[in-house]
Design an enzyme around this catalytic site. Sequence first.
Site: not given
Length: 112
Positions: A35, A38
């Site tokens: 991600c 993230c």
Amino acid sequence: MAVKPLTISDNSFSQDVIASSSDKPVLVDFWAEWCGPCKMIAPTLEQIANENSDRLRIVKLNVDENPQTARNLGIMGIPTLILFKDGKAVKQIVGNRPKDQILAQIEQFIKN
């Protein structure tokens, strides 16, 4: 000394988040290795952890390695931050946000 967010698991969630949030609020970062957002929010969370270690604890839960907790909490997108206080989820923030926005949303829960 720099404070790094603690990596937790499905097995340790109850102790590391639910139980310990009665001492001070715990902000859980639900993330995954693949991600991009993230990875972008990680340094921001480290900064917040360092600057607020006396009144806030930050932990990270990899949703790919620990799907049970994410499923139980209805996590639909990552990164998702959930603040726990006294064993209960009190605030949820979805997506990468600047430091000041994160702090503005959790400040009322982490006051000394």
